[in-house]
Design a protein around this motif. Structure first.
Motif, PDB file in Angstrom:
ATOM      1  N   GLU A 152      31.475  75.485  19.259  1.00  0.00           N
ATOM      2  CA  GLU A 152      30.065  75.172  19.060  1.00  0.00           C
ATOM      3  C   GLU A 152      29.426  76.174  18.101  1.00  0.00           C
ATOM      4  O   GLU A 152      29.638  77.383  18.207  1.00  0.00           O
ATOM      5  CB  GLU A 152      29.323  75.197  20.395  1.00  0.00           C
ATOM      6  N   GLU A 155      23.504  74.065  14.089  1.00  0.00           N
ATOM      7  CA  GLU A 155      23.535  72.943  13.148  1.00  0.00           C
ATOM      8  C   GLU A 155      23.522  73.419  11.697  1.00  0.00           C
ATOM      9  O   GLU A 155      24.254  72.893  10.849  1.00  0.00           O
ATOM     10  CB  GLU A 155      22.345  72.013  13.406  1.00  0.00           C
ATOM     11  N   GLU A 171      32.027  67.852  16.236  1.00  0.00           N
ATOM     12  CA  GLU A 171      31.086  67.833  17.357  1.00  0.00           C
ATOM     13  C   GLU A 171      31.837  68.252  18.609  1.00  0.00           C
ATOM     14  O   GLU A 171      33.005  67.889  18.794  1.00  0.00           O
ATOM     15  CB  GLU A 171      30.513  66.423  17.526  1.00  0.00           C
ATOM     16  N   THR A 176      27.334  68.631  20.883  1.00  0.00           N
ATOM     17  CA  THR A 176      26.577  69.550  20.045  1.00  0.00           C
ATOM     18  C   THR A 176      27.356  69.861  18.761  1.00  0.00           C
ATOM     19  O   THR A 176      28.559  69.608  18.678  1.00  0.00           O
ATOM     20  CB  THR A 176      26.279  70.860  20.795  1.00  0.00           C
ATOM     21  N   PRO A 177      26.687  70.433  17.746  1.00  0.00           N
ATOM     22  CA  PRO A 177      27.366  70.710  16.479  1.00  0.00           C
ATOM     23  C   PRO A 177      28.532  71.685  16.659  1.00  0.00           C
ATOM     24  O   PRO A 177      28.453  72.630  17.451  1.00  0.00           O
ATOM     25  CB  PRO A 177      26.263  71.335  15.610  1.00  0.00           C
TER      26      PRO A 177
END
Length: 229
Positions: A152, A155, A171, A176-177
């Motif tokens: 993770e 962004e 992802e 999440t990014p």
């Protein structure tokens, strides 16, 4: 002591029959910086019956050619050599360890590819140095590392890295990014004309491997090693 070790079926150096060996250590040994590192490296050297060469890794793209097995530890993130019985060592705890070899050309290399190293394309710099030393048909082993489903990032970071290396865009499994550094490294190697073998294993998920994302400051380091026997 090893989560993966093999002697690949590659064409040996025609001059002296040298063959390639590759290995990745597991959590049974800890190669993090500290007072016990020298003794741990000495034990590993004795187990493999080879000299070891390593670098002080700084998340860059400098490549150093190893010409002897002295005690100097250069500041770099990749090593190459034509020396026999000298294992090149990269140490990681989530970053991508990359081992490279052309036994017919008598050249091996090892690279430490973290997020910054992927952005700088350290693996291509390593391949270029190997070819300058005579390598022609290079094979790479992309070792265990944190997977795109676990790495993770903010962004903004994902967008910035993926703008340079699109294959890294990912992802997490929780939505999440994230970044897939292994996919980025594999794409860079393929673009450089290198055959890629992926050694499976996500460091965060696999208890056999050290992981900084999983264990924080308590995390150790495992190693990727490649040498001409």
């Amino acid at each position: 002591m090893f989560v993966f070790r093999e002697r690949p079926d590659l064409d040996p150096d025609p001059l002296d029959g040298a063959r390639v060996e590759v290995a990745f250590t597991d959590v049974s040994i800890d190669l993090r910086e500290g007072p016990e590192l020298a003794a741990t490296l000495a034990s590993l050297s004795a187990t493999l019956d080879v000299d070891l060469a390593r670098a002080s890794q700084v998340h860059g793209d400098d490549v150093v050619t190893v010409t002897d097995a002295g005690s100097a530890v250069p500041e770099a993130d990749a090593l190459v050599t034509t020396r026999r019985r000298t294992a090149l060592v990269v140490r990681v705890a989530d970053c991508v360890p990359v081992l490279l070899a052309d036994p017919a050309g008598g050249v091996v290399g090892a690279a430490h590819a973290g997020r910054r190293g992927v952005e700088l394309d350290v693996v291509t710099r390593t391949v270029e140095r190997m070819r300058a030393l005579g390598a022609r048909e290079v094979t790479a082993w992309v070792g265990p590392h944190i997977c795109g489903g676990c790495y993770e990032v903010p962004e903004v970071m994902r967008e910035d890295v993926a703008a340079r290396v699109p294959e890294t865009y990912a992802e997490t499994t929780w939505g999440t990014p994230s970044l897939d550094l292994g996919a980025g490294v594999a794409a860079q190697l393929s673009a450089a004309g290198v055959a890629v073998t992926t050694v499976p294993g996500c460091t965060r998920e696999d208890a056999r491997l050290h992981s900084y994302r999983r264990d924080g400051a308590a995390s150790g380091r495992f190693a990727g090693l490649v040498w001409l026997s």
